[in-house]
Design a protein around this motif. Sequence first.
Motif, PDB file in Angstrom:
ATOM      1  N   TYR A 125     -71.075 -14.796 -21.202  1.00 50.80           N
ATOM      2  CA  TYR A 125     -69.640 -14.727 -20.634  1.00 50.80           C
ATOM      3  C   TYR A 125     -68.487 -14.034 -21.726  1.00 50.80           C
ATOM      4  O   TYR A 125     -67.743 -13.269 -21.431  1.00 50.80           O
ATOM      5  CB  TYR A 125     -69.247 -15.969 -20.117  1.00 50.80           C
ATOM      6  CG  TYR A 125     -69.623 -16.466 -18.872  1.00 50.80           C
ATOM      7  CD1 TYR A 125     -69.354 -16.025 -17.665  1.00 50.80           C
ATOM      8  CD2 TYR A 125     -70.571 -17.499 -19.072  1.00 50.80           C
ATOM      9  CE1 TYR A 125     -69.795 -16.335 -16.428  1.00 50.80           C
ATOM     10  CE2 TYR A 125     -71.213 -18.043 -17.810  1.00 50.80           C
ATOM     11  CZ  TYR A 125     -70.777 -17.524 -16.434  1.00 50.80           C
ATOM     12  OH  TYR A 125     -71.268 -17.877 -15.281  1.00 50.80           O
ATOM     13  N   ALA A 126     -68.789 -14.601 -22.913  1.00 53.51           N
ATOM     14  CA  ALA A 126     -67.911 -13.989 -23.863  1.00 53.51           C
ATOM     15  C   ALA A 126     -68.048 -12.515 -24.276  1.00 53.51           C
ATOM     16  O   ALA A 126     -67.103 -11.735 -24.586  1.00 53.51           O
ATOM     17  CB  ALA A 126     -68.156 -14.669 -25.295  1.00 53.51           C
ATOM     18  N   LEU A 127     -69.283 -12.051 -24.059  1.00 52.10           N
ATOM     19  CA  LEU A 127     -69.606 -10.560 -24.187  1.00 52.10           C
ATOM     20  C   LEU A 127     -68.869  -9.915 -23.192  1.00 52.10           C
ATOM     21  O   LEU A 127     -68.484  -8.936 -23.421  1.00 52.10           O
ATOM     22  CB  LEU A 127     -71.158 -10.219 -24.382  1.00 52.10           C
ATOM     23  CG  LEU A 127     -71.540  -8.946 -24.566  1.00 52.10           C
ATOM     24  CD1 LEU A 127     -71.183  -8.116 -25.621  1.00 52.10           C
ATOM     25  CD2 LEU A 127     -73.049  -8.844 -24.412  1.00 52.10           C
ATOM     26  N   ARG A 128     -68.830 -10.309 -21.886  1.00 49.59           N
ATOM     27  CA  ARG A 128     -68.466  -9.879 -20.815  1.00 49.59           C
ATOM     28  C   ARG A 128     -66.792  -9.667 -21.050  1.00 49.59           C
ATOM     29  O   ARG A 128     -66.214  -8.761 -20.770  1.00 49.59           O
ATOM     30  CB  ARG A 128     -68.582 -10.346 -19.618  1.00 49.59           C
ATOM     31  CG  ARG A 128     -67.594 -10.150 -18.443  1.00 49.59           C
ATOM     32  CD  ARG A 128     -67.676 -11.255 -17.390  1.00 49.59           C
ATOM     33  NE  ARG A 128     -66.851 -12.413 -17.632  1.00 49.59           N
ATOM     34  CZ  ARG A 128     -66.773 -13.472 -16.978  1.00 49.59           C
ATOM     35  NH1 ARG A 128     -67.386 -13.782 -16.057  1.00 49.59           N
ATOM     36  NH2 ARG A 128     -66.026 -14.415 -17.587  1.00 49.59           N
ATOM     37  N   ASP A 129     -66.196 -10.502 -21.434  1.00 49.85           N
ATOM     38  CA  ASP A 129     -64.760 -10.489 -21.771  1.00 49.85           C
ATOM     39  C   ASP A 129     -64.213  -9.476 -22.830  1.00 49.85           C
ATOM     40  O   ASP A 129     -63.333  -8.931 -22.761  1.00 49.85           O
ATOM     41  CB  ASP A 129     -64.234 -12.286 -22.152  1.00 49.85           C
ATOM     42  CG  ASP A 129     -64.387 -12.967 -21.079  1.00 49.85           C
ATOM     43  OD1 ASP A 129     -64.485 -12.587 -19.777  1.00 49.85           O
ATOM     44  OD2 ASP A 129     -64.570 -14.542 -21.391  1.00 49.85           O
ATOM     45  N   GLN A 130     -65.312  -9.570 -23.675  1.00 53.60           N
ATOM     46  CA  GLN A 130     -64.931  -8.907 -24.841  1.00 53.60           C
ATOM     47  C   GLN A 130     -65.053  -7.310 -24.464  1.00 53.60           C
ATOM     48  O   GLN A 130     -64.285  -6.300 -24.731  1.00 53.60           O
ATOM     49  CB  GLN A 130     -65.890  -9.025 -26.106  1.00 53.60           C
ATOM     50  CG  GLN A 130     -65.782  -7.929 -27.158  1.00 53.60           C
ATOM     51  CD  GLN A 130     -66.734  -8.369 -28.395  1.00 53.60           C
ATOM     52  OE1 GLN A 130     -66.958  -9.602 -28.758  1.00 53.60           O
ATOM     53  NE2 GLN A 130     -67.110  -7.155 -29.243  1.00 53.60           N
ATOM     54  N   LEU A 131     -66.109  -6.943 -23.743  1.00 53.67           N
ATOM     55  CA  LEU A 131     -66.438  -5.619 -23.298  1.00 53.67           C
ATOM     56  C   LEU A 131     -65.209  -5.119 -22.363  1.00 53.67           C
ATOM     57  O   LEU A 131     -64.862  -3.739 -22.220  1.00 53.67           O
ATOM     58  CB  LEU A 131     -67.803  -5.584 -22.575  1.00 53.67           C
ATOM     59  CG  LEU A 131     -68.891  -5.653 -23.638  1.00 53.67           C
ATOM     60  CD1 LEU A 131     -70.325  -5.758 -22.704  1.00 53.67           C
ATOM     61  CD2 LEU A 131     -68.812  -4.580 -24.606  1.00 53.67           C
ATOM     62  N   ARG A 132     -64.834  -6.160 -21.633  1.00 57.30           N
ATOM     63  CA  ARG A 132     -63.744  -5.731 -20.586  1.00 57.30           C
ATOM     64  C   ARG A 132     -62.274  -5.801 -21.208  1.00 57.30           C
ATOM     65  O   ARG A 132     -61.021  -5.409 -20.513  1.00 57.30           O
ATOM     66  CB  ARG A 132     -63.864  -6.640 -19.236  1.00 57.30           C
ATOM     67  CG  ARG A 132     -64.886  -6.345 -18.436  1.00 57.30           C
ATOM     68  CD  ARG A 132     -65.079  -7.211 -17.131  1.00 57.30           C
ATOM     69  NE  ARG A 132     -65.840  -6.837 -16.226  1.00 57.30           N
ATOM     70  CZ  ARG A 132     -66.497  -7.460 -15.093  1.00 57.30           C
ATOM     71  NH1 ARG A 132     -65.649  -8.565 -14.865  1.00 57.30           N
ATOM     72  NH2 ARG A 132     -67.075  -6.934 -14.433  1.00 57.30           N
ATOM     73  N   GLY A 133     -62.184  -6.301 -22.305  1.00 60.38           N
ATOM     74  CA  GLY A 133     -60.691  -6.277 -22.908  1.00 60.38           C
ATOM     75  C   GLY A 133     -60.010  -7.382 -22.575  1.00 60.38           C
ATOM     76  O   GLY A 133     -58.865  -7.196 -22.457  1.00 60.38           O
ATOM     77  N   THR A 134     -60.721  -8.290 -21.831  1.00 58.65           N
ATOM     78  CA  THR A 134     -59.860  -9.514 -21.202  1.00 58.65           C
ATOM     79  C   THR A 134     -59.639 -10.747 -22.190  1.00 58.65           C
ATOM     80  O   THR A 134     -60.669 -10.884 -22.985  1.00 58.65           O
ATOM     81  CB  THR A 134     -60.395 -10.048 -19.723  1.00 58.65           C
ATOM     82  OG1 THR A 134     -61.644 -10.471 -20.015  1.00 58.65           O
ATOM     83  CG2 THR A 134     -60.277  -8.790 -18.920  1.00 58.65           C
ATOM     84  N   PRO A 135     -58.742 -11.571 -21.850  1.00 60.92           N
ATOM     85  CA  PRO A 135     -58.593 -12.874 -22.778  1.00 60.92           C
ATOM     86  C   PRO A 135     -59.886 -13.596 -22.234  1.00 60.92           C
ATOM     87  O   PRO A 135     -60.499 -13.403 -21.604  1.00 60.92           O
ATOM     88  CB  PRO A 135     -57.394 -13.579 -22.383  1.00 60.92           C
ATOM     89  CG  PRO A 135     -56.685 -12.524 -21.685  1.00 60.92           C
ATOM     90  CD  PRO A 135     -57.540 -11.417 -21.018  1.00 60.92           C
ATOM     91  N   GLN A 136     -59.842 -14.661 -23.303  1.00 61.02           N
ATOM     92  CA  GLN A 136     -60.987 -15.685 -23.006  1.00 61.02           C
ATOM     93  C   GLN A 136     -60.907 -16.288 -21.712  1.00 61.02           C
ATOM     94  O   GLN A 136     -60.099 -16.888 -21.258  1.00 61.02           O
ATOM     95  CB  GLN A 136     -61.012 -16.764 -24.401  1.00 61.02           C
ATOM     96  CG  GLN A 136     -62.228 -17.613 -24.356  1.00 61.02           C
ATOM     97  CD  GLN A 136     -62.039 -18.884 -25.450  1.00 61.02           C
ATOM     98  OE1 GLN A 136     -61.417 -19.724 -25.148  1.00 61.02           O
ATOM     99  NE2 GLN A 136     -62.716 -18.629 -26.555  1.00 61.02           N
ATOM    100  N   SER A 137     -62.178 -16.276 -21.093  1.00 64.33           N
ATOM    101  CA  SER A 137     -62.320 -16.646 -19.510  1.00 64.33           C
ATOM    102  C   SER A 137     -62.337 -18.322 -19.469  1.00 64.33           C
ATOM    103  O   SER A 137     -62.919 -18.936 -20.577  1.00 64.33           O
ATOM    104  CB  SER A 137     -63.447 -16.135 -19.063  1.00 64.33           C
ATOM    105  OG  SER A 137     -64.560 -16.572 -19.419  1.00 64.33           O
TER     106      SER A 137
END
Length: 305
Positions: A125-137
């Motif tokens: 999940y953290a990798l997804r957020d980082q790759l999409r440039g979104t805040p911590q989910s």
Amino acid sequence: MILRPQTPTLWVLLFSLKGSIIPAIWRKVLYTVLLSSLVVATHGTLYHYKVIITSTPFTLWGLTLAIFLGFRNNVAYQRFWEARTLWGELLIVTRNLARQTRSLLPDLDSQGRRQLGNQLIAFSYALRDQLRGTPQSEDVRRLLGDEAAALATSRSPTNVLLASLGQRFADRGRASGASDITLAAIDQQMTRLSYVLGGCERIRNTPIPYPYILMLHRIVHVYCFLLPFCLVDSIGWFTPLAVCVLAYTFFGLDALGDQIADPFDTQPNDLPLDAMSRNMEIAVLEILGETDLPEPLKPVDGLLL
């Protein structure tokens, strides 16, 4: 990612808008059709000057443009497929670590096993957020609890989480009496996670060179806007229809290449990272013997994110 039947009906193939590139390019195509209609209405005259363009330059431009579009789209698809391969590797390694947690660390209590599992799930999940440039989910906060706050302030949350996960595996393994061979096997999987992280960061941080994309966009627009002056004298009022088909082809290929060149985005043709992360969570919890499993994400109107 667009999910549609592999054998659609002829009506769906010809007229369906869902899953098509039309929503991304219809304004450009409409503009070229209106321009073509204006050219036909004025008989190709611009300020009382008859614009005469033969088909020869358009044949050469069209061939060159097709080669450039094909090359760019091949490069974009290679990026897309490499990203999919890396996330497939992430799923394999995540399952391996969950299996090793259960089988190679048998003395580890259920709470410690679940903490390792939660941190392992949070990595995707953290990798997804980082790759999409979104805040911590919310998914990361749900799985990590108080640790998520400290993670949110770091410059590379996924790298910090990877280091923490490796240290926790080592500490829990030694505490449960695991041998050096067992710890080495776990560390090998952690190394594969690091390769996945580095590969995804390479794709995310190294886009296709901008001058190449800029040149391609300009050539596509110039070609489609000048094309009516070439066709008006030969096919008359059929010019807008011919221009519409060609503009749909070139603008569509151009837009499709733009979408898949960044496979981690949330556009219709990008990777469904939400669904893939959820599947990893389900796989890990199943391996660890949990029974309260979340439901897999389902496509909405044929679109899976």
